[in-house]
Motif scaffolding. Structure first.
Motif, PDB file in Angstrom:
ATOM      1  N   LEU A  78       0.808  -1.106  -0.071  1.00 56.83           N
ATOM      2  CA  LEU A  78       0.130   0.121   0.129  1.00 56.83           C
ATOM      3  C   LEU A  78       0.852   1.286  -0.066  1.00 56.83           C
ATOM      4  O   LEU A  78       1.857   1.316   0.791  1.00 56.83           O
ATOM      5  N   ARG A 120       1.380   5.199   0.583  1.00 56.83           N
ATOM      6  CA  ARG A 120       0.220   6.319   1.519  1.00 56.83           C
ATOM      7  C   ARG A 120       1.518   7.468   1.588  1.00 56.83           C
ATOM      8  O   ARG A 120       2.656   7.298   1.668  1.00 56.83           O
ATOM      9  N   ILE A 127       7.964  -1.557   6.026  1.00 55.45           N
ATOM     10  CA  ILE A 127       7.433  -0.115   5.627  1.00 55.45           C
ATOM     11  C   ILE A 127       8.642   1.018   5.199  1.00 55.45           C
ATOM     12  O   ILE A 127       9.394   1.331   5.983  1.00 55.45           O
ATOM     13  N   ILE A 131       3.719   0.270   2.635  1.00 55.75           N
ATOM     14  CA  ILE A 131       3.654  -0.634   3.611  1.00 55.75           C
ATOM     15  C   ILE A 131       3.492  -2.101   2.835  1.00 55.75           C
ATOM     16  O   ILE A 131       2.939  -2.192   1.741  1.00 55.75           O
ATOM     17  N   THR A 171      -3.863  -4.190   5.495  1.00 51.50           N
ATOM     18  CA  THR A 171      -4.936  -3.199   5.815  1.00 51.50           C
ATOM     19  C   THR A 171      -4.932  -2.702   7.361  1.00 51.50           C
ATOM     20  O   THR A 171      -5.083  -1.784   7.597  1.00 51.50           O
ATOM     21  N   ASP A 223      -2.195  -0.307   8.056  1.00 50.73           N
ATOM     22  CA  ASP A 223      -2.559   0.910   7.449  1.00 50.73           C
ATOM     23  C   ASP A 223      -3.439   1.492   8.524  1.00 50.73           C
ATOM     24  O   ASP A 223      -3.375   2.754   8.843  1.00 50.73           O
ATOM     25  N   ASP A 224      -4.746   0.833   8.961  1.00 45.80           N
ATOM     26  CA  ASP A 224      -5.538   1.134   9.866  1.00 45.80           C
ATOM     27  C   ASP A 224      -4.893   1.901  11.101  1.00 45.80           C
ATOM     28  O   ASP A 224      -5.127   3.074  11.545  1.00 45.80           O
ATOM     29  N   GLU A 281      -3.151   4.972  10.154  1.00 47.27           N
ATOM     30  CA  GLU A 281      -3.910   6.129   9.529  1.00 47.27           C
ATOM     31  C   GLU A 281      -4.365   6.747  10.898  1.00 47.27           C
ATOM     32  O   GLU A 281      -4.803   8.048  11.008  1.00 47.27           O
ATOM     33  N   TYR A 332      -3.128  11.248   6.318  1.00 52.29           N
ATOM     34  CA  TYR A 332      -2.848  10.666   4.706  1.00 52.29           C
ATOM     35  C   TYR A 332      -3.498  11.562   4.011  1.00 52.29           C
ATOM     36  O   TYR A 332      -4.666  12.318   4.002  1.00 52.29           O
ATOM     37  N   TYR A 349      -6.407   7.455  -2.269  1.00 49.03           N
ATOM     38  CA  TYR A 349      -5.075   7.859  -1.932  1.00 49.03           C
ATOM     39  C   TYR A 349      -4.322   8.739  -3.039  1.00 49.03           C
ATOM     40  O   TYR A 349      -3.970   7.925  -3.937  1.00 49.03           O
TER      41      TYR A 349
END
Lengths: 346, 346
Positions: free
Chosen positions: B25, B27, B108, B118, B135, B138-139, B142, B147, B155
């Motif tokens: 991911l 970000r 990361i 990530i 995820t 990420d959560d 976040e 972000y 994103y």
């Protein structure tokens, strides 16, 4: 004839580089046309005359007379693979024969290109010894048979290029290092200027397999047997020297690893392949022999190598299995024989 | 980081064909220019913000923050070889960092092309699992970081082709049979029509080594994460099916011997070579892995293969020896490692 000819499995002087020595004398009977022009009856007559003198050879050891026509194709091919008869001696085998010594180091082909072709084979570099024995056999035969000979041409032969001494002395060299450093041409390219000739494993017209090169005299007229032998021996010395130099070069500090890598990879393939042609097997066995001779690859029984070089050939392989086999099956069995032998002897 | 990342040495679901799964991911932090356009101070600020949230990740296991600039070149290269950082992340390492989970299955990257990348890596085919974990991470992040996101583009990413979900899911396939039967092109040639892309072992622009192909989604916009994962999984099924068909074909009666011969020769070279490049080693290990997966070659510890595929890479080899080494020395040590491992495990 169930064993491999001893000259092919034993190692002789300079056996790291010279696999074997051969001296061949061509002789014809007076008053009979050369085989190419002789009638069936005349060929039969030659066979009878030669078979009658076999007992006279016994003082040199046991000899047996084999008619080529009574052998099966596989047996004939085995003799070719051991260099005891020429490939052409297996064609139209009627009225052809071969006299073999018990150890199969001596063979006398009857009705090949000439009525008689006396061949003595020795492991390693043994020119003098091979020639001496050939001469002894020749003397015993000459005492019984009337040779075609004249004072000007010497021994008369079917092909005029053999007339004179009718002696062909050959050395079978194993020259993997020279080939590796790409100097074969430099070392052997000039031999014809010196009255010599180079051929592959099975003589005239045959390819170079497994880095085996046959060096022979080309001149038979105007040169004594002693001169021929001496000349070849001198040249052999030079080749030995060049090959040894190339071997030392391959072991020099900055290329030793590459040499070891090359030789061990070949060894690895030999011990792992599941199917292999005789040509590839010869090439890899050549590498392995070099590895053993250089002291790079330790082998429990180095003797097995020279033997394998014969056993992997098609006719030997089929004889071992007791029957003719299709090519694919031979390639499979060859790989299996190599694995079994090398994994046990390693 | 002295161990090999567990995803690289373990075998997962469909491990005979899928070496690993990766979900990434991208970000970025709101109000800070993308790394390519950010000042040193801004990059440093991103590093500080990310390092501050490390404790929040602990509920998923231990994580450690490593500045790329404080590692030596060898350590950085090891991370590349384990796919934990991208090759470009080792260039100009100042103001770049990587957060690594204890088992090094999650990394990361900080200030690569985006502020955060990530990555979750799993052995075998584990798309759902990898995505779920990505995820979760990420959560957690976040919740702490602001972000850059907008409703239309999703994103925001440095490269617009990543915008949207900014999810890249990749599968690392081992397809030796398809390559052998020359059907890679047929099976993978059309992936771009399906919004997917194929690359070599080290991603974009890298060559295919050891029959390892990375399949990833190309589309990130206008598609949900679930759709992306599902779509890739469906395509993966087809590839698995084709590779298995090709493997069955290689074992058919009339070509089984040729297959065994090919694979055993590779095994023989691996156990005998004295010097070997990483590329050749990867190719031969690929053959050996196929041999083991097909049940053709028995190996005491098949697990060692996946491990060897990492250990033979240059940085790993040098780390093992504790120092940078010239290429020749690496090739020699690589051959030695392969021999030692395979001759003991065989």
């Amino acid at each position: 004839m169930k064993e491999i000819a001893s000259w092919m499995k034993e190692t002789g002087p300079h056996g790291d580089i010279v696999l074997g020595t051969r001296c061949r004398l061509a002789r014809n009977l007076a008053g009979v046309p050369f085989p190419g022009g002789a009638s069936r009856d005349q060929l039969r007559e030659v066979m009878n005359k030669v078979s009658a003198v076999v007992p006279k050879l016994q003082k040199l050891g046991g000899f047996a007379f084999h008619e080529m026509g009574t052998m099966d194709a596989l047996e004939r091919q085995v003799l070719v693979e051991e260099h005891l008869v020429s490939p052409s001696h297996t064609e139209n085998p009627q009225h052809k024969a071969v006299l073999l010594s018990d150890e199969a180091n001596t063979s006398i082909m009857v009705n090949e290109e000439d009525h008689l072709r006396i061949q003595v084979l020795k492991p390693g570099l043994q020119l003098e010894q091979a020639w001496q024995l050939a001469t002894e056999i020749d003397d015993l035969l000459e005492a019984q048979l009337d040779y075609a000979f004249d004072l000007q041409s010497g021994y008369l032969t079917s092909c005029p290029t053999n007339a004179g001494t009718a002696l062909r002395a050959s050395l079978m060299f194993h020259l993997p290092a020279l080939r590796r450093v790409k100097k074969v041409q430099e070392v052997l390219g000039t031999v014809s200027k010196f009255g010599l000739t180079v051929r592959g494993l099975y003589g005239e017209g045959s390819d170079i397999w497994g880095n085996v090169f046959q060096l022979s005299n080309q001149i038979t007229l105007g040169q004594s047997e002693e001169e021929t032998i001496e000349h070849l021996a001198r040249f052999a010395d030079q080749i030995l020297h060049s090959e040894r130099q190339a071997r030392e070069y391959l072991l020099e500090e900055d290329r030793k690893l590459a040499t070891e890598d090359w030789l061990y990879r070949s060894y690895g393939i030999l011990r792992n392949a599941r199917t292999i042609t005789s040509q590839e097997a010869m090439e890899l066995l050549s590498d392995l022999k070099l590895g053993v001779d250089l002291g790079v690859i330790p082998l429990g029984d180095p003797q097995c190598l020279k033997q394998l070089m014969v056993q992997i050939r098609s006719a030997h392989l089929q004889r071992m299995m007791g029957q003719p086999l299709p090519v694919q099956e031979r390639d499979r069995l060859r790989a299996s024989l190599l694995r079994d032998t090398l994994n046990n002897k390693a």
